[in-house]
Design an enzyme around this catalytic site. Structure first.
Site, PDB file in Angstrom:
ATOM      1  N   ALA A  93      15.556  10.747  -0.061  1.00 24.07           N
ATOM      2  CA  ALA A  93      16.618  10.786   1.137  1.00 24.07           C
ATOM      3  C   ALA A  93      17.620   9.705   0.699  1.00 24.07           C
ATOM      4  CB  ALA A  93      16.037  10.660   2.415  1.00 24.07           C
ATOM      5  N   VAL A  94      16.960   8.529   0.154  1.00 27.99           N
ATOM      6  CA  VAL A  94      17.693   7.287  -0.093  1.00 27.99           C
ATOM      7  C   VAL A  94      18.664   7.899  -1.306  1.00 27.99           C
ATOM      8  CG1 VAL A  94      17.776   5.031  -1.111  1.00 27.99           C
ATOM      9  CG2 VAL A  94      16.508   5.562   0.311  1.00 27.99           C
ATOM     10  N   ARG A 106       1.404  -4.932  -5.917  1.00 26.22           N
ATOM     11  CA  ARG A 106       1.145  -6.232  -5.295  1.00 26.22           C
ATOM     12  C   ARG A 106       1.525  -7.336  -6.234  1.00 26.22           C
ATOM     13  NH1 ARG A 106      -1.088  -4.249  -0.141  1.00 26.22           N
ATOM     14  NH2 ARG A 106      -2.439  -2.839  -0.569  1.00 26.22           N
ATOM     15  N   ARG A 149      -7.055  -2.971   8.165  1.00 24.46           N
ATOM     16  CA  ARG A 149      -7.401  -4.197   8.227  1.00 24.46           C
ATOM     17  C   ARG A 149      -7.046  -5.072   9.563  1.00 24.46           C
ATOM     18  NH1 ARG A 149      -5.156  -5.459   2.701  1.00 24.46           N
ATOM     19  NH2 ARG A 149      -3.303  -5.044   4.104  1.00 24.46           N
ATOM     20  N   GLY A 180       0.790  -1.255   0.164  1.00 21.71           N
ATOM     21  CA  GLY A 180      -0.077   0.167   0.177  1.00 21.71           C
ATOM     22  C   GLY A 180       0.900   1.147   0.008  1.00 21.71           C
ATOM     23  N   SER A 198     -25.924  15.989  21.439  1.00 16.69           N
ATOM     24  CA  SER A 198     -26.707  16.381  20.101  1.00 16.69           C
ATOM     25  C   SER A 198     -26.308  15.366  18.959  1.00 16.69           C
ATOM     26  CB  SER A 198     -26.474  17.950  20.223  1.00 16.69           C
ATOM     27  OG  SER A 198     -25.066  18.254  19.573  1.00 16.69           O
ATOM     28  N   ASP A 213       1.467  -0.585  12.147  1.00 19.66           N
ATOM     29  CA  ASP A 213       1.387  -1.995  12.579  1.00 19.66           C
ATOM     30  C   ASP A 213       2.757  -2.833  12.514  1.00 19.66           C
ATOM     31  OD1 ASP A 213       1.462  -2.477  10.122  1.00 19.66           O
ATOM     32  OD2 ASP A 213      -0.500  -3.756  10.024  1.00 19.66           O
ATOM     33  N   ARG A 239      19.631  10.803  -2.582  1.00 21.22           N
ATOM     34  CA  ARG A 239      20.603  11.595  -2.253  1.00 21.22           C
ATOM     35  C   ARG A 239      21.689  11.222  -1.389  1.00 21.22           C
ATOM     36  NH1 ARG A 239      17.037  17.445  -3.035  1.00 21.22           N
ATOM     37  NH2 ARG A 239      16.795  17.020  -5.344  1.00 21.22           N
ATOM     38  N   ARG A 289     -27.571  13.703  14.886  1.00 18.07           N
ATOM     39  CA  ARG A 289     -27.569  12.288  14.153  1.00 18.07           C
ATOM     40  C   ARG A 289     -26.366  11.293  14.945  1.00 18.07           C
ATOM     41  NH1 ARG A 289     -28.066  14.048   7.902  1.00 18.07           N
ATOM     42  NH2 ARG A 289     -30.339  13.637   7.928  1.00 18.07           N
ATOM     43  N   ASP A 309       4.667  -5.112   6.144  1.00 14.64           N
ATOM     44  CA  ASP A 309       4.893  -6.237   6.409  1.00 14.64           C
ATOM     45  C   ASP A 309       5.286  -7.274   5.395  1.00 14.64           C
ATOM     46  OD1 ASP A 309       2.405  -6.512   6.259  1.00 14.64           O
ATOM     47  OD2 ASP A 309       1.853  -7.897   7.803  1.00 14.64           O
ATOM     48  N   GLY A 310       3.937  -7.276   4.510  1.00 10.67           N
ATOM     49  CA  GLY A 310       4.636  -8.133   3.214  1.00 10.67           C
ATOM     50  C   GLY A 310       5.725  -7.839   2.421  1.00 10.67           C
ATOM     51  N   ARG A 332      -5.384   7.066   2.241  1.00  5.16           N
ATOM     52  CA  ARG A 332      -4.047   6.835   1.771  1.00  5.16           C
ATOM     53  C   ARG A 332      -3.398   8.033   1.009  1.00  5.16           C
ATOM     54  NH1 ARG A 332      -4.188   0.955   0.717  1.00  5.16           N
ATOM     55  NH2 ARG A 332      -3.401   1.244  -1.037  1.00  5.16           N
ATOM     56  N   THR A 391       3.685   2.487   5.801  1.00  3.64           N
ATOM     57  CA  THR A 391       2.320   2.019   5.839  1.00  3.64           C
ATOM     58  C   THR A 391       1.518   2.869   6.805  1.00  3.64           C
ATOM     59  OG1 THR A 391       0.784   0.124   6.600  1.00  3.64           O
ATOM     60  CG2 THR A 391       3.166   0.219   7.391  1.00  3.64           C
ATOM     61  N   ILE A 392       0.296   3.009   6.371  1.00  2.00           N
ATOM     62  CA  ILE A 392      -0.522   3.989   7.182  1.00  2.00           C
ATOM     63  C   ILE A 392      -1.043   3.300   8.507  1.00  2.00           C
ATOM     64  CG2 ILE A 392      -1.139   5.431   5.199  1.00  2.00           C
ATOM     65  CD1 ILE A 392      -4.146   3.981   5.451  1.00  2.00           C
ATOM     66  N   ASP A 393      -1.056   2.090   8.410  1.00  2.00           N
ATOM     67  CA  ASP A 393      -1.517   1.324   9.560  1.00  2.00           C
ATOM     68  C   ASP A 393      -0.648   1.201  10.749  1.00  2.00           C
ATOM     69  OD1 ASP A 393      -3.451   0.442   7.987  1.00  2.00           O
ATOM     70  OD2 ASP A 393      -2.783  -1.557   7.734  1.00  2.00           O
TER      71      ASP A 393
HETATM   72  N1  LIG Z   1       5.121 -14.296   1.979  1.00  2.00           N
HETATM   73  C1  LIG Z   1       5.753 -13.553   0.964  1.00  2.00           C
HETATM   74  N2  LIG Z   1       6.788 -14.165   0.219  1.00  2.00           N
HETATM   75  C2  LIG Z   1       7.210 -13.421  -0.730  1.00  2.00           C
HETATM   76  N3  LIG Z   1       6.736 -11.866  -1.152  1.00  2.00           N
HETATM   77  C3  LIG Z   1       5.736 -11.511  -0.241  1.00  2.00           C
HETATM   78  C4  LIG Z   1       5.375 -12.168   0.852  1.00  2.00           C
HETATM   79  N4  LIG Z   1       4.355 -11.364   1.264  1.00  2.00           N
HETATM   80  C5  LIG Z   1       4.241 -10.528   0.661  1.00  2.00           C
HETATM   81  N5  LIG Z   1       5.347 -10.478  -0.415  1.00  2.00           N
HETATM   82  C6  LIG Z   1       5.353  -9.356  -1.469  1.00  2.00           C
HETATM   83  O1  LIG Z   1       5.406  -8.125  -0.998  1.00  2.00           O
HETATM   84  C7  LIG Z   1       4.398  -7.420  -1.725  1.00  2.00           C
HETATM   85  C8  LIG Z   1       3.549  -6.510  -0.848  1.00  2.00           C
HETATM   86  O2  LIG Z   1       2.832  -7.038   0.305  1.00  2.00           O
HETATM   87  P1  LIG Z   1       1.481  -6.686   0.933  1.00  2.00           P
HETATM   88  O3  LIG Z   1       1.127  -7.570   1.893  1.00  2.00           O
HETATM   89  O4  LIG Z   1       0.578  -6.586  -0.271  1.00  2.00           O
HETATM   90  O5  LIG Z   1       1.697  -5.039   1.272  1.00  2.00           O
HETATM   91  P2  LIG Z   1       2.531  -4.370   2.575  1.00  2.00           P
HETATM   92  O6  LIG Z   1       4.022  -4.289   2.150  1.00  2.00           O
HETATM   93  O7  LIG Z   1       2.011  -3.112   2.613  1.00  2.00           O
HETATM   94  O8  LIG Z   1       2.115  -5.081   3.887  1.00  2.00           O
HETATM   95  C9  LIG Z   1       3.204  -8.590  -2.004  1.00  2.00           C
HETATM   96  O9  LIG Z   1       2.581  -8.226  -3.297  1.00  2.00           O
HETATM   97  C10 LIG Z   1       4.468  -9.650  -2.511  1.00  2.00           C
HETATM   98  O10 LIG Z   1       5.091  -9.221  -3.728  1.00  2.00           O
HETATM   99  O1  LIG Z   2      -5.705  -0.459  -1.512  1.00  2.00           O
HETATM  100  P1  LIG Z   2      -5.891  -1.835  -0.996  1.00  2.00           P
HETATM  101  O2  LIG Z   2      -5.061  -2.949  -1.599  1.00  2.00           O
HETATM  102  O3  LIG Z   2      -7.304  -2.306  -1.305  1.00  2.00           O
HETATM  103  O4  LIG Z   2      -5.424  -1.901   0.706  1.00  2.00           O
HETATM  104  C1  LIG Z   2      -6.270  -1.547   1.405  1.00  2.00           C
HETATM  105  C2  LIG Z   2      -5.720  -1.695   2.842  1.00  2.00           C
HETATM  106  O5  LIG Z   2      -4.682  -0.733   2.812  1.00  2.00           O
HETATM  107  C3  LIG Z   2      -4.203  -0.747   4.187  1.00  2.00           C
HETATM  108  O6  LIG Z   2      -4.269   0.564   4.546  1.00  2.00           O
HETATM  109  C4  LIG Z   2      -2.655  -0.992   4.612  1.00  2.00           C
HETATM  110  O7  LIG Z   2      -2.115  -2.166   4.026  1.00  2.00           O
HETATM  111  P2  LIG Z   2      -0.818  -2.288   3.778  1.00  2.00           P
HETATM  112  O8  LIG Z   2      -0.407  -3.505   4.589  1.00  2.00           O
HETATM  113  O9  LIG Z   2      -0.380  -2.491   2.450  1.00  2.00           O
HETATM  114  O10 LIG Z   2       0.242  -1.125   4.203  1.00  2.00           O
HETATM  115  C5  LIG Z   2      -5.138  -1.456   5.204  1.00  2.00           C
HETATM  116  O11 LIG Z   2      -5.548  -1.033   6.236  1.00  2.00           O
HETATM  117  C6  LIG Z   2      -6.096  -1.787   4.024  1.00  2.00           C
HETATM  118  O12 LIG Z   2      -7.130  -2.641   4.231  1.00  2.00           O
HETATM  119 MG   LIG Z   3       0.417  -5.555   5.294  1.00  2.00          MG
END
Ligand SMILES: Nc1ncnc2c1ncn2[C@@H]1O[C@H](COP(=O)(O)OP(=O)(O)O)[C@@H](O)[C@H]1O
Ligand SMILES: O=P(O)(O)OC[C@H]1O[C@](O)(COP(=O)(O)O)[C@@H](O)[C@@H]1O
Ligand SMILES: [Mg+2]
Length: 327
Positions: free
Chosen positions: A25-26, A75, A175, A14, A218, A133, A28, A166, A106-107, A259, A129-131
């Protein structure tokens, strides 16, 4: 370890406000320290599709104030397979990229961890990530801006809610994380806040709303994180409506507007600090770490821990405080 010559930087998952400040920054810092820097478009997908762009100091001019990511993001399902990662790595080698700064959640970190373990390429990740987390940083890039965007929306909703007596259910992103909901709820004076991390019984919510109505409120605003276990704002509104008819009830889903937008000064400074620190860490020989901000100091956390340690919890005291302050 051979010394690094060419650093690849990319954004993935995201998008989040502040990512551009970090890319700037990276680029430069890398150039200043005598390295070449390559921007990889569309994250892991771009690595597989060879979307490499040589960067110079001017390539990143006028981007610190922009939301989204100029490098674009994606993704990428193929990167989840060993074959996909091998293809990506071969392309990196062909391009001469010998170190990476991935910016994402995290992904993205999981993918970077795999790539680094399988092929030995050094990686220093930046939490974008805006989350908010990820373990190892008090704040992730984009969280401050997103929370401010949500508050702006809540304030506007409050105006109309109070004018019409209201009850609004406002759904915000998160999420799996209730950080945005909790902080925007406190700052927006919400009457109740529903989070993924904590189950809220609808009957308890109704009691709280009834108390508010009896004490002549109110308007009422209930903030619901999208990952709340009651199934989202429409479901909660429907169930509340069945038993509680004091207020006219409305639902607003804030969605993706949360976002986008101009990054706050906090996110610009954070992105700059993290990008700068990531390059310095790579050059110092660090790898498989995440750059984070702890108590206003930049620190490194093992990538595995950043991904898997969920011991950081929402500030429960804030939830308790919000309940008291909304009587
Ligand atoms: N278990 C995994 N193994 C390999 N690549 C991954 C895995 N999980 C995520 N990725 C890669 O990282 C990308 C971003 O992960 P995603 O969970 O969509 O977003 P975020 O990095 O914001 O959490 C995925 O589309 C995928 O290409
Ligand atoms: O734009 P998409 O793919 O629908 O993602 C929505 C998701 O993005 C988030 O803001 C952040 O998700 P990431 O883990 O990708 O940073 C979640 O809270 C939300 O569910
Ligand atoms: Mg994530």
């Amino acid at each position: 370890m051979a010394s690094i010559k060419k650093i690849g930087v990319f954004t993935s998952g995201g998008d989040a406000p502040g990512m551009n400040a970090c890319v700037r920054a990276v680029v430069r810092t890398g150039i200043y320290l005598g390295k070449q820097v390559v921007g990889i478009h569309q994250g892991y997908q771009g690595m597989i599709d060879k979307k490499f762009i040589n960067m110079d100091a001017r390539s990143v001019r006028n981007i610190i104030q922009l939301g989204g990511t100029v490098l674009k993001t994606a993704r990428c399902a193929e990167f989840r397979t060993p074959e996909g990662r091998e293809k990506a790595y071969k392309n990196l080698v062909e391009e001469g990229i010998d170190a990476l700064v991935p910016i994402g959640g995290d992904g993205t970190f999981t993918g970077a961890e795999f790539l680094s373990r399988e092929f030995g390429i050094p990686v220093i990740c930046v939490p974008g990530t805006i989350d908010n987390d990820l373990y190892g940083s008090d704040f992730t890039l984009g969280y401050d801006t997103a929370t401010n965007t949500v508050i702006e929306a809540i304030d506007k909703i409050r105006d109309t809610a109070a004018s019409h007596d209201r009850l609004f259910f406002v759904e915000v992103m998160g999420r799996d994380s209730g950080c945005i909901a909790l902080h925007a709820g406190v700052a927006g004076g919400a009457e109740a806040i529903l989070l993924p991390e904590k189950e809220t019984a609808i009957d308890d919510l109704i009691v709280k709303l009834e108390e508010g109505a009896l004490s002549k409120k109110s308007s009422c605003i209930v903030i619901i994180a999208e990952g709340d276990k009651n199934g989202g704002a429409y479901n909660v509104a429907k169930r509340v409506k069945e038993k509680f008819d004091f207020y006219d009830i409305k639902v607003t889903i804030l969605g993706h507007l949360q976002r986008g937008g101009t990054p706050s000064s906090f996110d610009r400074v954070l992105g700059s600090r993290m990008g700068y620190a990531a390059v310095k860490a790579l050059i110092a020989g660090e790898t498989r770490k995440m750059v984070g901000l702890k108590g206003n100091m930049i620190q490194l956390t093992d990538l595995e821990e950043a991904i898997h340690n969920h011991s950081f919890k929402l500030e429960e005291d804030l939830l308790e405080m919000a309940t008291i302050l909304s009587i």
